[in-house]
Enzyme design. Structure first.
Site, PDB file in Angstrom:
ATOM      1  N   ARG A   1     -32.663 -13.267  -3.806  1.00 21.98           N
ATOM      2  CA  ARG A   1     -32.092 -13.888  -4.999  1.00 21.98           C
ATOM      3  C   ARG A   1     -31.870 -15.387  -4.772  1.00 21.98           C
ATOM      4  NH1 ARG A   1     -26.274 -14.560  -6.216  1.00 21.98           N
ATOM      5  NH2 ARG A   1     -26.110 -15.105  -8.411  1.00 21.98           N
TER       6      ARG A   1
ATOM      7  N   HIS B   1     -33.382  -9.260  -4.455  1.00 19.38           N
ATOM      8  CA  HIS B   1     -31.944  -9.247  -4.157  1.00 19.38           C
ATOM      9  C   HIS B   1     -31.661  -8.486  -2.865  1.00 19.38           C
ATOM     10  CE1 HIS B   1     -32.107 -10.636  -8.210  1.00 19.38           C
ATOM     11  NE2 HIS B   1     -30.801 -10.790  -8.292  1.00 19.38           N
TER      12      HIS B   1
ATOM     13  N   ASP C   1     -22.170  -9.708  -5.805  1.00 22.74           N
ATOM     14  CA  ASP C   1     -22.275  -8.310  -6.252  1.00 22.74           C
ATOM     15  C   ASP C   1     -21.718  -7.333  -5.215  1.00 22.74           C
ATOM     16  OD1 ASP C   1     -23.210  -8.812  -8.741  1.00 22.74           O
ATOM     17  OD2 ASP C   1     -25.289  -8.207  -8.353  1.00 22.74           O
TER      18      ASP C   1
ATOM     19  N   PHE D   1     -32.096  -0.425  -4.677  1.00 21.32           N
ATOM     20  CA  PHE D   1     -32.448   0.722  -5.536  1.00 21.32           C
ATOM     21  C   PHE D   1     -33.866   1.223  -5.262  1.00 21.32           C
ATOM     22  CE2 PHE D   1     -29.486  -1.724  -8.474  1.00 21.32           C
ATOM     23  CZ  PHE D   1     -28.368  -1.039  -8.042  1.00 21.32           C
TER      24      PHE D   1
ATOM     25  N   GLU E   1     -35.096   4.246 -11.610  1.00 23.21           N
ATOM     26  CA  GLU E   1     -36.012   3.728 -10.590  1.00 23.21           C
ATOM     27  C   GLU E   1     -36.954   4.798 -10.044  1.00 23.21           C
ATOM     28  OE1 GLU E   1     -32.688   3.453 -10.518  1.00 23.21           O
ATOM     29  OE2 GLU E   1     -32.395   1.347 -11.060  1.00 23.21           O
TER      30      GLU E   1
ATOM     31  N   SER F   1     -34.018 -10.472 -13.462  1.00 19.34           N
ATOM     32  CA  SER F   1     -33.541 -10.781 -12.109  1.00 19.34           C
ATOM     33  C   SER F   1     -34.676 -10.749 -11.079  1.00 19.34           C
ATOM     34  CB  SER F   1     -32.473  -9.775 -11.685  1.00 19.34           C
ATOM     35  OG  SER F   1     -31.391  -9.822 -12.580  1.00 19.34           O
TER      36      SER F   1
ATOM     37  N   ARG G   1     -38.024 -14.626  -5.155  1.00 16.89           N
ATOM     38  CA  ARG G   1     -38.217 -13.799  -6.356  1.00 16.89           C
ATOM     39  C   ARG G   1     -38.913 -14.590  -7.461  1.00 16.89           C
ATOM     40  NH1 ARG G   1     -32.822 -13.715  -9.984  1.00 16.89           N
ATOM     41  NH2 ARG G   1     -31.778 -15.533  -9.095  1.00 16.89           N
TER      42      ARG G   1
END
Lengths: 271, 308
Positions: B163, B105, B113, B79, B54, B33, B7
């Site tokens: 991530r 992620h 998470d 998402f 989104e 993020s 990322r």
């Protein structure tokens, strides 16, 4: 006055073409096509929109996104009438290989700005076009026609929020408020009202107009274009099936094409 | 060995491609993020935060692409592939638009998470859509070069980033869509990997070497289009193919390889991945242990299969 008469005559021609193409196709959405016809005629023939049918990709053109894509017969008939493509193509609606798809396809037909029909996606794309003008330093307007039933889609409100947030004054959203959707009256299926207050809550300047009286449409859209501080919403009171007595306000004609007999009757009314 | 997250490469590469004034970047409140915030620092006028919405972000990107811009839209993989799937299908893919979507992620390495946020089916979802290309970089270098390459690419692209930091195992070189690379040649078994699993595949191959099993390790960042030639050549040689990915065994790299081989060179294929289940909270390392993404577990699995 004379000019409004001219627009009314054009609308008759377009309504005749809509019904004829639907009859030939054997399926499609009659009611919602007839309810937006006068708005489209005002946009394309009344001098509201800046476009050049010979240059469909002209960068500075105003855009029209038909978010309620199922009403595309009205858009196809209008685009053909102003010369985006050969009118003969109208009679291929919904046939295999035709650029006139059951719902608008931007890849297949000049003048179609975005593929739409899955409700909510059109207005969001219109927001993207309006925002792009800022990056590209262009002055074009984006007009977007949404259905009143479409106001039940959550995505619409994400789009409105973004339009208000970015103060997209080049975006004009027109609601085709004919009050009906496939399963019945909008207020019974899933109440969408109040509409005006919803738009205002998202920081739109909001107007109401008749969707069938040309003076009213022209005055309202001309005023809407002058707004430089916020996006504009125009809630158009319309009649589903407008112009054909036996289709008017009849939910049965939402997704049904006229039979041969019905077509004959309708064309007589539209002479 | 130097470790960096893919990322981070996304953010850095966006700055580089931002020299092209057609490039615009969108995010849905996760720019810190996904690292798209890096672009914002340099080109604030071409960065658009679309808020936690989104679906609208993806449609707005479509509208921008229809207007001649080159949008890059990012969010968590779960998402952008899930919540926004409908606009990805209806607006981006159906119109074959020049939009690059980045899902960060991804996989279970999101860690703490938990399962709700761990994308395990994003490759599958994106791969099934006509016109969509799907790239899963193995490391920072590859991610950086994928992003650079997408500027000139026609049509929609999905880039899957992670991530967690991971070792850099590829060279800093131009990326080509539809190309895989043999990281280690071998004769007994083909092990085709993508993402962070490419490093684990290499490590597992070293372990298996000690047991006399000569593994060919292929890094396949381009899931769609798949490098059929490289897969074919390797499978023809070894006749035993294993795939490994930080994704469900349904619909990802393993499926892409299986689909191709079953029609063109039916050989033994075994898919290593997430076994049709969701992830859960935990550290990345604990989760990798639980789900069998360690060099020891992978080596054992391959050995067991070969013996079984």
């Amino acid at each position: 006055m004379e000019d409004f008469k001219r627009l009314e005559e054009i609308a008759k021609t377009i309504r005749r073409n809509i019904l004829t193409m639907l009859n030939k196709a054997g399926s499609g959405h009659s009611g919602g096509s007839l309810s937006i016809t006068d708005i489209l005629v005002a946009l394309y023939f009344g001098g509201i929109m800046k476009y050049d049918a010979k240059r469909p990709n002209w960068e500075d053109r105003d855009r029209l996104v038909l978010s309620k894509g199922h009403a595309c017969p009205a858009l196809y008939a209008t685009l053909a009438e102003v010369g985006f493509f050969d009118k003969e193509l109208l009679w291929t609606l919904r046939q295999l290989g035709s650029p006139l798809q059951g719902h608008p396809d931007s890849k297949k037909l000049p003048g179609i700005e975005a593929s739409t029909g899955s409700l909510g996606n059109g207005i969001s794309q219109a927001v993207g076009m309006a925002l792009a003008a800022r990056v590209l330093k262009k002055k074009y307007n984006v007009f977007c026609i949404v259905g009143d039933g479409e106001m039940q889609e959550g995505l619409v409100y994400e789009a409105l929020m973004a339009a208000g947030h970015y103060k997209l004054s080049n975006l004009i959203v027109i609601v085709d408020n004919n009050g009906l959707q496939i399963d019945g009256q909008c207020k019974d299926v899933m109440n969408i009202y109040p509409l005006k207050e919803k738009f205002e809550a998202f920081n739109f300047r909001t107007y109401e107009m008749s969707g069938h009286i040309y003076k009213n449409i022209m005055d309202t859209l001309t005023t809407a274009k002058r707004n430089v501080v916020s996006p504009t919403a125009v809630i158009a009171r319309t009649v589903k099936g407008m112009g054909v007595s036996f289709m008017e306000n009849r939910v049965e004609y939402h997704g049904v094409a006229p039979s041969d007999e019905e077509l004959e009757k309708a064309l007589k009314e539209l002479e | 060995m130097e470790k960096k997250a893919t990322r981070e490469a996304y953010g850095k590469a966006l700055i580089e491609i931002g020299k092209d004034e057609k490039v615009v970047v969108l995010d849905a409140d996760l720019s810190g993020s996904t690292k798209s915030s890096e672009f914002k620092k340099v080109y604030p006028d071409r960065f658009f935060n679309m808020g936690i919405a989104e679906s609208n972000m993806v449609d707005v990107a479509a509208g921008m692409a229809l207007s001649g811009l080159k949008p890059y839209a990012s969010s968590f993989a779960v998402f952008i592939s899930g919540r926004a799937f409908e606009p990805v299908r209806q607006s981006i893919c159906y119109q074959n638009l020049n939009v690059v979507l980045c899902g960060s992620h991804s996989g279970i390495s999101v860690g703490e998470d938990g399962g709700s946020h761990q994308a395990i089916a994003d490759i599958s979802l994106m791969r099934s859509l006509p016109n969509m290309k799907v790239f899963v970089p193995a490391d920072y270098n590859e991610a950086y070069n994928i992003v650079l390459a997408t500027v000139k690419m026609e049509g929609p692209v999905y880039i899957r980033t992670s991530r967690a930091k991971s070792p850099i195992i590829t060279e800093d070189k131009n990326f080509e869509s539809g190309k895989a690379a043999v990281l280690k040649s071998g004769n007994d078994v083909s092990l085709i990997a993508c993402g962070m699993m490419s490093y684990i595949a290499l490590e597992a191959a070293l372990l298996l070497k000690q047991d006399g099993i000569d593994v060919e390790v292929i890094n396949s960042p381009s899931i769609k289009p798949l490098d059929e030639e490289t897969v074919y050549k390797s499978a023809k040689k070894t006749k035993r193919v294993f795939t490994i990915e930080e994704h469900s065994v349904i619909g990802g790299l393993g499926s892409a390889v299986s689909e191709f081989l079953s029609e063109n060179l039916p050989v033994y294929v075994h898919k290593i991945g997430i076994e049709d289940t969701f992830g859960e909270s935990g550290t990345k390392d604990d989760l990798f242990c639980k789900f069998g993404f360690t060099k020891e577990a992978v080596a054992k699995r391959i050995k067991d299969r070969l013996n079984g």
